[in-house]
Design a protein around this motif. Sequence first.
Motif, PDB file in Angstrom:
ATOM      1  N   THR A   7       0.826  -1.210   0.000  1.00  0.00           N
ATOM      2  CA  THR A   7       0.000   0.000   0.000  1.00  0.00           C
ATOM      3  C   THR A   7       0.861   1.261   0.000  1.00  0.00           C
ATOM      4  O   THR A   7       0.496   2.250  -0.630  1.00  0.00           O
ATOM      5  CB  THR A   7      -0.967   0.018   1.196  1.00  0.00           C
TER       6      THR A   7
ATOM      7  N   PHE B   1       2.354   1.681  -3.621  1.00  0.00           N
ATOM      8  CA  PHE B   1       1.362   2.192  -4.564  1.00  0.00           C
ATOM      9  C   PHE B   1       1.051   3.657  -4.256  1.00  0.00           C
ATOM     10  O   PHE B   1       1.015   4.494  -5.156  1.00  0.00           O
ATOM     11  CB  PHE B   1       0.090   1.345  -4.493  1.00  0.00           C
ATOM     12  N   HIS B   2       0.863   3.949  -2.975  1.00  0.00           N
ATOM     13  CA  HIS B   2       0.563   5.334  -2.581  1.00  0.00           C
ATOM     14  C   HIS B   2       1.647   6.284  -3.086  1.00  0.00           C
ATOM     15  O   HIS B   2       1.347   7.336  -3.644  1.00  0.00           O
ATOM     16  CB  HIS B   2       0.453   5.421  -1.058  1.00  0.00           C
TER      17      HIS B   2
ATOM     18  N   THR C 228      -5.260   7.189  -1.417  1.00  0.00           N
ATOM     19  CA  THR C 228      -4.389   6.074  -1.034  1.00  0.00           C
ATOM     20  C   THR C 228      -3.544   6.432   0.188  1.00  0.00           C
ATOM     21  O   THR C 228      -2.898   5.556   0.757  1.00  0.00           O
ATOM     22  CB  THR C 228      -3.442   5.673  -2.184  1.00  0.00           C
TER      23      THR C 228
ATOM     24  N   LEU D 151      -7.989   1.503  -9.443  1.00  0.00           N
ATOM     25  CA  LEU D 151      -7.490   2.877  -9.344  1.00  0.00           C
ATOM     26  C   LEU D 151      -6.408   3.143 -10.389  1.00  0.00           C
ATOM     27  O   LEU D 151      -6.385   4.185 -11.033  1.00  0.00           O
ATOM     28  CB  LEU D 151      -6.877   3.097  -7.951  1.00  0.00           C
TER      29      LEU D 151
ATOM     30  N   PHE E 150      -7.275  -4.579  -1.061  1.00  0.00           N
ATOM     31  CA  PHE E 150      -6.497  -3.438  -1.549  1.00  0.00           C
ATOM     32  C   PHE E 150      -5.928  -3.714  -2.932  1.00  0.00           C
ATOM     33  O   PHE E 150      -5.885  -2.822  -3.785  1.00  0.00           O
ATOM     34  CB  PHE E 150      -5.360  -3.110  -0.576  1.00  0.00           C
TER      35      PHE E 150
ATOM     36  N   TYR F 215      -6.838  -1.197  -5.841  1.00  0.00           N
ATOM     37  CA  TYR F 215      -5.753  -0.407  -6.412  1.00  0.00           C
ATOM     38  C   TYR F 215      -5.523  -0.740  -7.883  1.00  0.00           C
ATOM     39  O   TYR F 215      -5.032   0.100  -8.637  1.00  0.00           O
ATOM     40  CB  TYR F 215      -4.466  -0.584  -5.590  1.00  0.00           C
TER      41      TYR F 215
END
Lengths: 347, 452
Positions: free
Chosen positions: B14, B17-18, B68, B420, B413, B417
């Motif tokens: 996470t 990706f963020h 995110t 996203l 997630f 994602y």
Amino acid sequence: MMGTIWFWIVGAMLTAYVVLDGFDIGVGALHLLLARTEDEKRLVLRSIGPVWDGNEVWLIAGGGTLYFAFPLVYAASFSGFYLPLMIVLWLLILRGLSIELRGHIGMGVWRAFFDGLFALSSVLLAVFYGAALANVIRGVPLEADSYFFLPLWTNWRVGPSPGILDWYTVTGGVLALIALAVHGAAYLAVKTIGDLQQRARRTISVLWIPLIAITALSLIATMAIRPQTLDNYKAFPIAFLIPAGVIASLIALLLFSRRGNDRRAFTASCVYLALMMIGAAAGLYPALLPSIIDPKDDLTIARSITGHHAQAVGLAWWTFGIALAIMYFVIIYRMFRGKVDLESEGY
Amino acid sequence: MDALLLHRIHFGFTITFHYIFPQLTMGLALLIVVLKTIAWRRNDEMYNQAARFWAKIFGINFVMGVVTGIPMEFQFGTNWSHFSRVTGGVIGQPLAMEGVFSFFLESAFLGLFLFGEKRLSASAHWASAVMVWLGSWISGFFIIVTDAWMQHPVAYRMGQNGTFEITSFWKLLTNPWALLQYPHNMCATVITGAFVMSAVGAFYLLERRNEEFGRIFLKVGVIAGVISCIVIIFPTGDLHGKYVAKTQPASMAAMEGLFHTEKGAGIVLMGQPNEEKQTLDNPLVVNNVLSFLIYGTTSAEVTGLDKFPKDQWPAPLPLLYYGYHIMAGLGTYFVVVMGLAAFLLWRGKLYTTRWILWPLMLSFPLPYIATTAGWMTAEIGRQPWVVYQLMRTSEGYSHHVSASNALFTLLGFAGLYTVLGILFVVLIYREIAHGPAHMKKFEEGLHTVSGA
């Protein structure tokens, strides 16, 4: 002493979150019902467009402040409420996207999809927030190491092995949904004119009886499942002004709205939500997260407050930082005050 | 499955990706300030138009970064509760400060910057761009302070119940690790911003569309790019590397694939670390260079992994080694590309030299890879500790959250994602295809354009 200050600081930040993000969640929950044409839908989005993101920062800053001031409570509650928090995160992601991405592609299907997602995520967020607060008031099965883990549901009863959802917390969820819907309607009535404004006002009238009924129900239910909530009220009878204020603000909300005084009606709605939060905090104090099994396991201020140096330095920068934040909010809300229209920049 | 591993992947996935989004918004925020400043000082509407185009790209990235980013603040508690409980007395401080000092600032002024151009004077709109830039860079600072304490704990003591307490607020904020890592990291964000801006510029020139904007993007992107590509190596990367060698010698040995302590250690350009045999396969080594880079003399002794018990080796070791080499290798490539482009810009040939426009257009994913690899170097290098030499990673995760629940939300997630990521690519593609030339002018507003 300083622990008490931090208790109310965290409480105040979460209250600010509920009052501020509350209205844009309420707007989201209602918008499919209130906005009928494409223009109306865009007006509704524009009414919250420049502010929703800043409103949501109160949740992040409030959570950060909880982590900072009461690390034990943060660690225990966030891991114990693992599943509902993850669902809340997913809803926040979907909701943020639906507000911001809707306007990027001019296709009917694209827009309808994000409209639906916006409504669904807003409704579910309101319910989850209400249920979350009710979980804290009801208490959780804290273990000896001050951790716990709650499944989403068990037998729907309030007992020694509760789930996140039981009859009490679901009541809290429904209360939050109705309260935030009314709050959102009150906000829309301030920001719009014509049909949209009329529908927003009518929503307040229609939802007012259910709101007052479920508010009363939840207060009675709270006293039934957790009689200790009243201890602080009995010790400081002046605190009974809080529930009195709740009733008064609800009456004021309806009267102002009927007279078309939308700004005052919205103010009354803000007061109602703030008093509900303050009343809950007053009932919990000095616990931040009570145990449903044994009160001596409660996570209290004394057990979970951070070190002295952190508290003292924190108070200095927090005061300064929040003064700045309030200044930004005054600038933004003044900048975008008044009725929304489709002429200027926006969604 | 192993709960510890799943919680590590949960946070690692996470955050990785963020960070795709903030690394661009932080770098781009500075470049937008540059565009707005030129527009304002020269009263040049072209630069304003260019700033508006990049504000749209910025806006999409910002939304993705916000949605995110919220899970990051939550995951300290949800997935790493014991770590949070033990260290909250220290790192709760910078994390709370990030919310109070940065996010309020950023969210408020981004609203003004995106929706307020009509209502604000030119100078006030410029100021709102500066505030957005400041907000995003302050946010970066507090996160670096948090990470720096995990890498190199300072200003703490043991408090009640085995938790850490802060002893000096000032020393926490001026942790030498943070002061070295912050400029290094912020340079990386400018590199990402510069490569993305240059890539769009090169694309427009090669495609013969929006050429007047392509030239602006290239000029600003290449100048910012060449400066940041040099500064990220020297002095920031150089100083940071020396500090790692001093404070985390085991990490440095693993990064370099140095299994055995050596005098006059060489630097490994290529090769695969073989943990079983404790050697490098297929090595390509330049003698003495590592000793020189760390200690300034070619004969200095560099500590190898043999000096550390195996339970203190960073794991997974090969990933750390590759992460570091990918970062360093790409960093070298960036200097070459941006250096050549800057030279051609100075000679007035950049806009017509196709052999440099092609690599400029195609290289935009590489800074993202280099930045991710750099952060993997820092965070795997810290292993097996979550707080260096104070708390093991295996003690930090939420023991009451089962492996099955962690896997459930990790899959959630991963799915979300993926969606996203697809939406993001589609929207950015649309903006670039649409181009800056057709954006509505000042009076007609900014945000409605592609929805129209």
